[in-house]
Design an enzyme around this catalytic site. Structure first.
Site, PDB file in Angstrom:
ATOM      1  N   GLY B 173      -4.132   4.003  13.431  1.00 38.58           N
ATOM      2  CA  GLY B 173      -3.476   3.894  12.137  1.00 38.58           C
ATOM      3  C   GLY B 173      -2.310   2.941  12.209  1.00 38.58           C
ATOM      4  O   GLY B 173      -2.366   1.909  12.868  1.00 38.58           O
ATOM      5  N   GLY B 174      -1.216   3.299  11.508  1.00 36.96           N
ATOM      6  CA  GLY B 174      -0.045   2.434  11.453  1.00 36.96           C
ATOM      7  C   GLY B 174       0.503   2.110  12.822  1.00 36.96           C
ATOM      8  O   GLY B 174       1.055   1.028  13.036  1.00 36.96           O
ATOM      9  N   ALA B 409      -8.616 -33.681  18.839  1.00 37.71           N
ATOM     10  CA  ALA B 409      -8.194 -32.802  19.918  1.00 37.71           C
ATOM     11  C   ALA B 409      -7.177 -33.498  20.818  1.00 37.71           C
ATOM     12  O   ALA B 409      -6.260 -32.862  21.333  1.00 37.71           O
ATOM     13  CB  ALA B 409      -9.406 -32.351  20.722  1.00 37.71           C
TER      14      ALA B 409
END
Lengths: 501, 518, 175
Positions: B173-174, B409
């Site tokens: 979760g958080g 590049a």
């Protein structure tokens, strides 16, 4: 002497080896310095070095026919030794040398051509009643013909490239299904490797021994053989260890095979050193395989047991001299074993393991001969073969040679690349090998894949790993960090840095 | 003070109670999961006898509504404090799964915030060891807001002190955003997980079966998501590596990185370097072989090794001083730049820049990875991150062009006009707008179509292109690189460049912050 | 409470799962049977670094080390060890019993490209590090190597075909 200066059209170990003989014979030798390895060891053995480092051609000089001939001319060399590999078995090259007034130290272009083309060589052998594996009389044109022919002689069969050699371009086929898959592949492969797609088919001899005979012939029609070399210790057709004589031949068989070898050489009026290769099955039937029209990597074992310098003989023959030896003068004295120490990783399927030799020391015993073209600091590059050195051991009999080989192998010290040493150390301790009980399938089938040869070695390696782990991780001062350094900086920088925040 | 008196007795009683709370049984429970306890982790991390714990005896907050049970325990499921690591002050917190599943309550969070603020005030690195079930449900919204304060602190400290997260258990979760915001994330194989929504929710919402390991295990985060930078098989190795890792970093953005005396075994002139890049431009090699030979022996510490391995990043030392290494890896995908490698490189470069770590770039890049997949997923804006990061960085920047340096590049990989300080090229370098095959196909399209033997002509033109255009000498003569060098002397050249750049200072225009194309 | 984690023993675990245990602090004495032998790590100009054991020199080289994994070249043979603490060893066993040992190894294409050649046949034995196929991508010929020792079970790759990333090329039955 007719030959007054020799150009060495080769590099590495064989260049060094050739120059040892030219030095003994007091003939000046010219070596070619290339941009790829300008510090190579062989250059220090030469009486004269031709600097070819400016050559920008894409073809390596040792494959560049025009260039080699012009080097010979500009250095005043009137003979050329091709060594092995590169142009050693190129009939066109030999012809070009002759046309340009350079003595090619090797057989005639005609002999090279005939023996180089396997289909012609087979025909010659057949005409001369040399025993051979049943095979197609000529090249096989297509899949259909291949299927019919294989059915007739029975599987397994082997498809070989007509222009192949040295174990390349061969495919073993065990049934019709495989034939359908393999035949086109074999053709393409042959085309790619030898620029000639033609292939032929032979009955495949299961688990044979590889026995070859050394031949010497002069330009006066004398041809003798210097007995056999046993080269069954090989992997994917690449020879690893050779010995002379072979422990499976008795004198009758030996003389019979020797006679056949001389006979095939006579068929092409062979003059120079050459090698006739046979396969020997478990019933001791032998079959002609091919003839190599050059000096072989494994020639030293023959030199040891016969006492004859093969390179010297090649030069004398090229010089027009008659052979100094008659067949009945040649005697086998003692036993010789050669280990090819290559920069290969035996634990990863013998894959090349290029590197730079950091440390190298070789055993210094009277019974050890070392042929090498590298020294400390030399690079083993992916551009050339991976050979580091050949370790050649002599003994009064096979048993003594093996015992000495064991000791010598333990004394070889090479750092900087993974080598085939562990393989040999394991091999010489293997009972089947010691008893002479092995075929060409031995290495791939029966040799244990764990290479350590004493139970303590792994333990010592484990001790070292543990020691390193402790030093890096567990010791209080394992990371000796000086934080004061980070805090002290020039006032110039510190001021500016502080002012920004 | 009277040692037999009442106050001292109470003091001892509390200590006794704490001891009971951390009983061997609790520890055994954690061990059976293959995990160490928070105290064991802390003791392994800090130099012996240097750790000072604070807020040991705090107790959980009272929660307004009766829902579930809160254990009355000391410490509220997290150990915080400071100590020495390899002799330097480091702050740390370690969540304790044996106390209420290491769940984050208000007091728990306050302890973390406190130590975060201290670390910032002192300008010292901070390490968080996560092993927590998430927000404490019983404490409701208070618990959620506490997360916010922790995140805010991390963001405030970002770029000022090094912040490192070590995931040693669940982080769901958080809670996952706390490590995501820090500079580097370590994870432990098999026993740590990170996900925003767990397998149960995934099953409920999407009816998709997925295991903890497949959803958010260390392997997934190290290889696919790039969330984890370093993963190890067990906690001891994780912590030992973390200690080693810290030895490369300065304490804050004002100091220089620490010095670790070099054992002198790396050769300033090393001939082996000549043997690594193959003559055939189509053959691969391992750029790490080059890094190992240029850096001090055994000093290369690779970061994000498994994520976008076509670009190698990591720290190393040169004569004891920390440098950041960015290198194209020809062994993987020919060393091409793609979305993942651009993001990986950009973040690494910005970290080095923030903490005064010079950047050394080893370049062998055929270009950006072509294809609809890359274009549609935004290689343009992701590639721009790398460009932005290189150009923005004011630390010393040195480039060694090993072989290919083509097109966009080449520009991106720290070209001189992007602010690179020194550009060296090996004789094998090919600097051009594009590779020989592409260039020949475009410039000689007509000729190739007309000729009888296009393969032969193409070969010839390719060779001509290599001789005339794709080599380092033209760039050298035009001054776009500083010097074409013998590979053997690379370390020597880089070292003297670093010495010359020791006091480098670039005035950055005043602004709130730049706007990197996120 | 301040349970200090003491590491007083370490194990070096070989890639073939042989275990060697050493006491910490590590000494340079190793007991075999009744006798004790001294092992020494030395470096000199002539030989480079070597281990001296029972009056014989063995060349050693640290090929690479990563985390707790060490590859050591000892007497020209390479050995790979992971160094484990008692706790990490226990943990490893616990995790390994939790999962069946995979007997199949699928070698996948690491990138999209064109298959140039297949170098092995079904049923042929294969060693770790042996090349299986050649894959051309980004104009480079990449040899895809076998990650394990084993036997080739099935070949999915066909020469001159294009493959996508993560396409299974070869399946190997591990030993």
């Amino acid at each position: 002497m007719l030959i007054h200066k020799i150009l060495i059209a080769n590099r590495g170990e064989i260049a060094v080896r050739i120059m040892k003989s030219t030095r003994k014979m007091n003939i000046p030798a010219v070596a070619v310095k290339t941009a790829t390895e300008p510090d190579a060891m062989y250059l220090s053995f030469a009486d004269e070095v031709f600097d070819n480092t400016d050559d920008t051609s894409e073809i390596p000089v040792f494959l560049d026919i025009e260039k080699l001939i012009s080097i010979a001319h500009s250095t005043g060399a009137n003979a050329l030794h091709p060594g092995y590999g590169f142009l050693a078995e190129n009939a066109y090259f030999a012809q070009k040398c002759i046309e340009n007034g350079i003595i090619f130290i090797g057989p005639s272009p005609d002999a090279i051509y005939k023996m180089g083309n396997k289909t012609i060589a087979r025909k010659l052998a057949m005409q001369n009643k040399i025993p051979m594996a049943i095979g197609s009389a000529g090249n096989i044109a297509d899949e259909e013909e291949a299927l019919v022919f294989a059915e007739r002689i029975g599987y397994p069969v082997i498809i070989k490239a007509a222009s192949g050699g040295g174990g390349r371009g061969m495919r073993i086929v065990r049934d019709a299904n495989e034939m359908v898959k393999m035949f086109p592949l074999a053709g393409r492969e042959a085309e790619k490797a030898f620029k000639d797609p033609s292939v032929f088919i032979e009955k495949y001899i299961e688990n044979p021994k590889h026995i070859e005979f050394q031949i010497l012939g002069d330009s006066h029609g004398n041809i003798i053989h210097l007995y056999e070399r046993e080269c069954s210790i090989q992997r994917k057709h690449q020879k690893l260890l050779e010995e002379a004589p072979s422990s499976v031949l008795d004198d009758t068989l030996r003389n019979k095979m020797g006679e056949m070898a001389v006979r095939i050489a006579k068929a092409v009026n062979y003059h120079s050193a050459g090698t006739v290769e046979f396969l020997l099955d478990s019933e001791k039937n032998f079959y002609f395989m091919e003839m190599n029209t050059r000096i072989q990597v494994e020639h030293p074992v023959t030199e040891i047991i016969t006492g004859i310098d093969l390179i010297e003989q090649q030069i004398r023959i090229a010089n027009g001299e008659a052979l100094q030896h008659r067949q009945e003068d040649i005697e086998i004295r003692g036993w010789a074993i050669e280990c090819r120490i290559n920069a290969e990783d035996v634990q990863s399927g013998f894959s090349p393991s290029p590197g730079r030799i950091e440390k190298m020391s070789m055993p210094d015993y009277p019974y050890v001969r070392v042929d090498t073209g590298v020294r400390e600091g030399s690079a083993i590059s992916a551009n050339f073969d991976s050979m580091i050195a050949k370790l050649i051991i002599s003994g009064k009999d096979r048993k003594q040679a093996i015992t000495r080989c064991k000791m010598a192998l333990d004394k070889v010290w090479i750092k900087g690349a993974k080598t085939t040493l562990p393989f040999f150390r394991l091999l010489v301790r293997n009972q089947d090998f010691q008893e002479g009980n092995y075929t060409t399938a031995f290495v791939e089938k029966d040799l244990d894949k764990y290479y350590f040869n004493s139970e303590y070695e792994e333990m010592l390696a484990a001790w070292l790993a543990t020691k390193l782990f402790i030093e890096e991780n567990l010791q209080a001062d394992s990371i000796n960090v000086d934080f004061s350094e980070g805090k002290e900086m020039s006032p110039w920088l510190l001021n500016k840095r502080m002012n920004q925040f | 003070m009277d040692l037999s008196g009442k106050s001292y007795k109470a003091f001892l009683e509390r200590r006794e109670a704490l001891k009971k709370q951390y009983s061997p049984e609790q520890a055994e429970k954690q061990h059976r999961k293959g995990k160490l306890t928070a105290h064991e982790r802390i003791s392994l991390f800090f130099d012996p006898g240097t750790f000072e714990e604070i807020d040991t005896f705090v107790t959980p907050a009272d929660h307004p509504v009766e829902f579930g049970k809160v254990e009355r325990t000391y410490g509220d499921g997290v150990i915080v404090g400071y100590g020495k690591v390899n002799g330097r002050l480091v702050f740390a917190y370690a969540q304790d799964f044996t106390v209420m599943g290491g769940s984050l309550g208000v007091v728990h969070a306050r302890k973390i915030s406190k130590i975060q603020e201290m670390a910032l005030k002192m300008g010292s690195p901070i390490v968080g060891m996560m092993d927590s079930g998430g927000a404490r449900i019983q404490e409701g919204v208070a618990s959620l807001s506490s997360y916010a304060s922790i995140f805010h602190n991390i963001i405030q400290s970002s770029g000022i002190i090094p912040q490192i997260s070590v995931i040693m258990g669940p982080a769901a979760g958080g809670a996952v955003y706390s490590p995501a915001l820090t500079d580097f994330v370590f994870m432990v194989n098999h026993t740590s997980y990170m996900f925003v929504t767990g397998p149960n929710v995934v099953k409920e919402v999407l009816n998709e079966d997925v295991t903890f390991d497949d959803l958010g295990g260390a392997g997934i985060h190290a290889r696919k998501s790039g969330v984890a930078h370093m993963i190890y098989d067990d906690e001891e190795n994780t912590i030992l590596a973390l200690k080693k890792f810290l030895s490369y970093l300065p304490s804050n953005n004002v100091e220089n990185p620490p010095l670790v005396p070099d054992d002198g075994s790396a050769q300033d002139v090393c001939e082996k370097l000549r043997d690594i890049v193959p003559d055939d431009p189509n053959k691969a090699y391992d750029v790490k072989d080059i890094i190992q030979l240029v850096a001090d022996r055994n000093s290369f510490f690779e970061t994000a090794e498994l994520f976008a391995p076509n670009l190698v990043t990591g720290f190393a030392r040169l004569k004891g001083r920390t440098v950041g290494i960015v290198a194209n890896q020809p062994k993987v995908l020919a060393g091409v730049l793609d979305i993942d490698s651009s993001v990986k490189g950009a973040r690494f470069i910005r970290f080095c820049d923030a903490f005064n770590i010079p950047i050394i770039t080893f370049e062998d890049v055929p270009g950006f990875l072509p294809g609809a997949d890359q274009e549609h997923n935004g290689i343009i804006r992701h590639g721009a991150k790398m460009l932005f990061a290189y150009s923005e960085a004011t630390v010393p920047k040195i480039t060694v062009i090993l072989r290919k340096a083509y097109g966009g590049a080449f520009i991106v990989m720290n070209s001189k006009n992007l602010g690179g300080d020194f550009s060296f090229a090996w004789p094998t370098a090919e600097i051009a707008v594009m590779g020989p095959d592409g260039a020949v196909a475009i410039l000689y399209r007509k000729k190739l179509a007309e000729t009888k033997n296009p393969a032969e002509l193409k070969k010839e033109l390719t060779k001509k292109y290599r001789d005339k255009v794709a080599n380092p000498f033209i760039a050298d003569e035009l001054g776009y690189i500083d010097e074409v060098i013998d590979p053997a002397v690379t370390r020597k050249k880089v070292l003297s460049a670093l010495n010359a750049l020791g006091n480098k200072w670039v005035k950055v225009p005043e602004r709130k912050h730049g706007n990197i194309p996120l | 409470m301040n349970a200090r984690l003491q590491i007083n023993k370490l194990f070096a675990l070989s890639s073939e799962n042989r275990k060697f245990s050493f006491r910490v602090p590590l000494t340079n004495k190793i007991r075999i049977g009744k006798r004790e032998y001294t092992v020494r790590l030395k470096t000199d100009e002539k030989y480079g670094s070597y281990i001296l054991w029972k009056n014989r020199r063995y060349p050693v080289e640290i090929v690479r080390s990563r985390q707790n994994k060490y590859e050591i070249l000892f007497n020209d043979i390479s050995y790979v060890f992971t160094v484990e603490t008692p706790f990490s060893l226990k943990r490893m066993k616990m995790i390994n019993t939790g999962r069946g040992k995979s007997r199949h190894e699928s070698v996948k294409a690491p990138m999209p490209g064109k298959l140039i050649d297949v170098l092995v046949r079904e049923g042929s034995p294969i060693l770790r590090g042996e090349a299986l196929v050649i894959l051309e991508a980004m104009k480079m010929q990449n040899e895809i190597l076998s990650p394990v020792n084993g036997t080739v079970l099935k070949i999915h790759a066909r020469p001159n075909t294009n493959v996508m990333k993560d396409d299974v090329l070869v399946e190997i039955k591990t030993e």
